[in-house]
Design an enzyme around this catalytic site. Structure first.
Site, PDB file in Angstrom:
ATOM      1  N   SER A 144       0.919  -1.232   0.042  1.00  0.00           N
ATOM      2  CA  SER A 144       0.041   0.080  -0.074  1.00  0.00           C
ATOM      3  C   SER A 144       0.995   1.174  -0.124  1.00  0.00           C
ATOM      4  CB  SER A 144      -0.941  -0.188   1.124  1.00  0.00           C
ATOM      5  OG  SER A 144      -1.568   1.290   1.547  1.00  0.00           O
ATOM      6  N   TYR A 157      -1.417  -0.289  10.495  1.00  0.00           N
ATOM      7  CA  TYR A 157      -1.745  -0.732   8.795  1.00  0.00           C
ATOM      8  C   TYR A 157      -0.452  -0.232   8.037  1.00  0.00           C
ATOM      9  CZ  TYR A 157      -3.674  -0.973   4.212  1.00  0.00           C
ATOM     10  OH  TYR A 157      -3.877  -1.329   2.678  1.00  0.00           O
TER      11      TYR A 157
HETATM   12  P1  NDP Z   1     -11.061  -6.618   1.385  1.00  0.00           P
HETATM   13  O1  NDP Z   1     -11.306  -5.956   2.769  1.00  0.00           O
HETATM   14  O2  NDP Z   1     -12.207  -6.103   0.463  1.00  0.00           O
HETATM   15  O3  NDP Z   1     -10.736  -8.227   1.171  1.00  0.00           O
HETATM   16  C1  NDP Z   1      -9.667  -8.529   2.030  1.00  0.00           C
HETATM   17  C2  NDP Z   1      -9.839  -9.916   2.008  1.00  0.00           C
HETATM   18  O4  NDP Z   1      -8.647 -10.461   2.620  1.00  0.00           O
HETATM   19  C3  NDP Z   1     -10.847 -10.614   2.030  1.00  0.00           C
HETATM   20  O5  NDP Z   1     -11.047 -11.605   0.999  1.00  0.00           O
HETATM   21  C4  NDP Z   1     -10.786 -11.134   3.254  1.00  0.00           C
HETATM   22  O6  NDP Z   1     -11.408 -12.659   3.332  1.00  0.00           O
HETATM   23  C5  NDP Z   1      -9.321 -11.578   3.342  1.00  0.00           C
HETATM   24  N1  NDP Z   1      -8.726 -11.810   4.672  1.00  0.00           N
HETATM   25  C6  NDP Z   1      -8.802 -10.876   5.915  1.00  0.00           C
HETATM   26  N2  NDP Z   1      -8.408 -11.106   6.807  1.00  0.00           N
HETATM   27  C7  NDP Z   1      -8.108 -12.702   6.671  1.00  0.00           C
HETATM   28  C8  NDP Z   1      -7.713 -13.790   7.461  1.00  0.00           C
HETATM   29  N3  NDP Z   1      -7.612 -13.840   8.664  1.00  0.00           N
HETATM   30  N4  NDP Z   1      -7.669 -15.049   6.891  1.00  0.00           N
HETATM   31  C9  NDP Z   1      -7.956 -15.157   5.368  1.00  0.00           C
HETATM   32  N5  NDP Z   1      -8.524 -14.120   4.718  1.00  0.00           N
HETATM   33  C10 NDP Z   1      -8.520 -12.709   5.437  1.00  0.00           C
HETATM   34  O7  NDP Z   1      -9.906  -5.364   0.925  1.00  0.00           O
HETATM   35  P2  NDP Z   1      -9.269  -5.220  -0.535  1.00  0.00           P
HETATM   36  O8  NDP Z   1      -9.625  -5.983  -1.469  1.00  0.00           O
HETATM   37  O9  NDP Z   1      -9.410  -3.510  -0.662  1.00  0.00           O
HETATM   38  O10 NDP Z   1      -7.671  -5.436  -0.108  1.00  0.00           O
HETATM   39  C11 NDP Z   1      -6.748  -6.273  -0.496  1.00  0.00           C
HETATM   40  C12 NDP Z   1      -5.428  -6.021  -0.236  1.00  0.00           C
HETATM   41  O11 NDP Z   1      -5.030  -4.697  -1.108  1.00  0.00           O
HETATM   42  C13 NDP Z   1      -4.878  -5.634   1.218  1.00  0.00           C
HETATM   43  O12 NDP Z   1      -3.691  -6.194   1.413  1.00  0.00           O
HETATM   44  C14 NDP Z   1      -4.903  -4.395   1.347  1.00  0.00           C
HETATM   45  O13 NDP Z   1      -3.986  -3.893   2.283  1.00  0.00           O
HETATM   46  C15 NDP Z   1      -4.490  -3.992  -0.107  1.00  0.00           C
HETATM   47  N6  NDP Z   1      -4.683  -2.478  -0.548  1.00  0.00           N
HETATM   48  C16 NDP Z   1      -6.125  -2.403  -0.839  1.00  0.00           C
HETATM   49  C17 NDP Z   1      -6.157  -0.871  -1.238  1.00  0.00           C
HETATM   50  C18 NDP Z   1      -7.702  -0.453  -1.809  1.00  0.00           C
HETATM   51  O14 NDP Z   1      -7.845   0.763  -2.074  1.00  0.00           O
HETATM   52  N7  NDP Z   1      -8.682  -1.411  -1.889  1.00  0.00           N
HETATM   53  C19 NDP Z   1      -5.298   0.131  -1.415  1.00  0.00           C
HETATM   54  C20 NDP Z   1      -3.873  -0.468  -1.036  1.00  0.00           C
HETATM   55  C21 NDP Z   1      -3.508  -1.637  -0.637  1.00  0.00           C
HETATM   56  P3  NDP Z   1     -12.417 -12.962   4.511  1.00  0.00           P
HETATM   57  O15 NDP Z   1     -12.820 -11.690   5.352  1.00  0.00           O
HETATM   58  O16 NDP Z   1     -13.182 -14.022   3.798  1.00  0.00           O
HETATM   59  O17 NDP Z   1     -11.611 -13.842   5.104  1.00  0.00           O
END
Ligand code: NDP
Length: 242
Positions: A144, A157
């Protein structure tokens, strides 16, 4: 016609929604068999349906990445079934709380570090031997801009993403003379649930969709990607090497 990622096995974490879901689908459309990891079974099943409809295939792994034994078991299962891994997308991440460092609950700090840093290290630990058995393994970890911007209240974060970047660059250095290439992806703001939580006042329609990012990032999953230890920024619909 042969697809660019035909016969390649890809693990994608956080594949139940958002960026991970879109990347998993894009990898499958390009020919990879996708091993999709997340906790939410419904989201994984939706992904499976979309991948099947597009003519691809997936294996669903509904696990919590905080359960480190499950990550070790994932490595053992992939070893047994395919004997190698070609692509690892360490995407799962959590925001925690946006609050001053001194107000953060220890539980929140621990969970952010556990998902954003330690789980990715456990994935490397479990899956590196399988990546080494690929002819051209490509690992991409989702970072990020917060790793460098260090804005107030984003402490846990930001710090977790800075640690992730240090880890992936270290892994790239350690694998320099192997078939593994490990890089970081900075998506920029993307229209997902996490972004909406971080920026509730923002119009989501003003942001790129996860599938636009996924289409652009596939190039760093291909055997032709030669960079390692690099950060790729997604800007104006394209990946840019920082
Ligand atoms: P979301 O919250 O939409 O999705 C996050 C995903 O991570 C979900 O599929 C969730 O699945 C999974 N996850 C979280 N905790 C766990 C866990 N304990 N075990 C297994 N799976 C887990 O986030 P984004 O798609 O936005 O983010 C994806 C990545 O991109 C992250 O690393 C985020 O930091 C990064 N990012 C996003 C940005 C944005 O603008 N969206 C900008 C910069 C970076 P579930 O809850 O089903 O377990």
């Amino acid at each position: 016609m042969t697809k660019p990622l035909e016969n390649r096995i890809a693990v994608v974490t956080g594949a139940s929604r958002g960026i991970g879901y879109a990347i998993a689908k894009q990898l499958a459309v390009n020919g990879s068999h996708v091993v999709a990891v997340a906790r939410t079974v419904g989201g994984l099943e939706d992904l499976d349906d979309e991948i099947t409809q597009a003519g691809g295939s997936a294996t669903l792994v509904p696990v919590d990445l905080l359960e480190h034994d499950a990550i070790d078991q994932l490595g053992a299962a992939i070893h047994e079934r395919w004997g190698k891994l070609d692509i690892l997308i360490g995407n799962a991440g959590i925001l925690g709380m946006l609050t001053p460092l001194g107000h953060l609950e220890p539980k929140v700090w621990d969970e952010v570090m556990a998902v954003n840093v330690t789980a990715n290290w456990r994935l490397i630990r479990s899956l590196d031997p399988l990546l080494q058995r690929s002819d051209a393994a490509r690992a991409v970890f989702v970072s990020s801009g917060a790793a460098h911007s260090n804005h107030a209240y984003w402490g846990a974060y930001s710090i977790s993403k800075a640690a992730l970047e240090a880890m992936v660059k270290t892994y790239a250095a350690e694998t320099a003379s192997t078939p593994v290439r490990a890089n970081l992806l900075n998506p920029g703001p993307i229209r997902t649930a996490m972004r909406a939580r971080a920026m509730p006042g923002e119009d989501p329609q003003s942001l790129p969709r996860p599938d636009e990012l996924a289409a652009a990032m596939i190039e760093i999953c291909l055997p032709s990607c030669i960079q390692s230890g690099a950060i790729f920024d997604f800007e104006n619909g394209k990946l840019r090497l920082r």
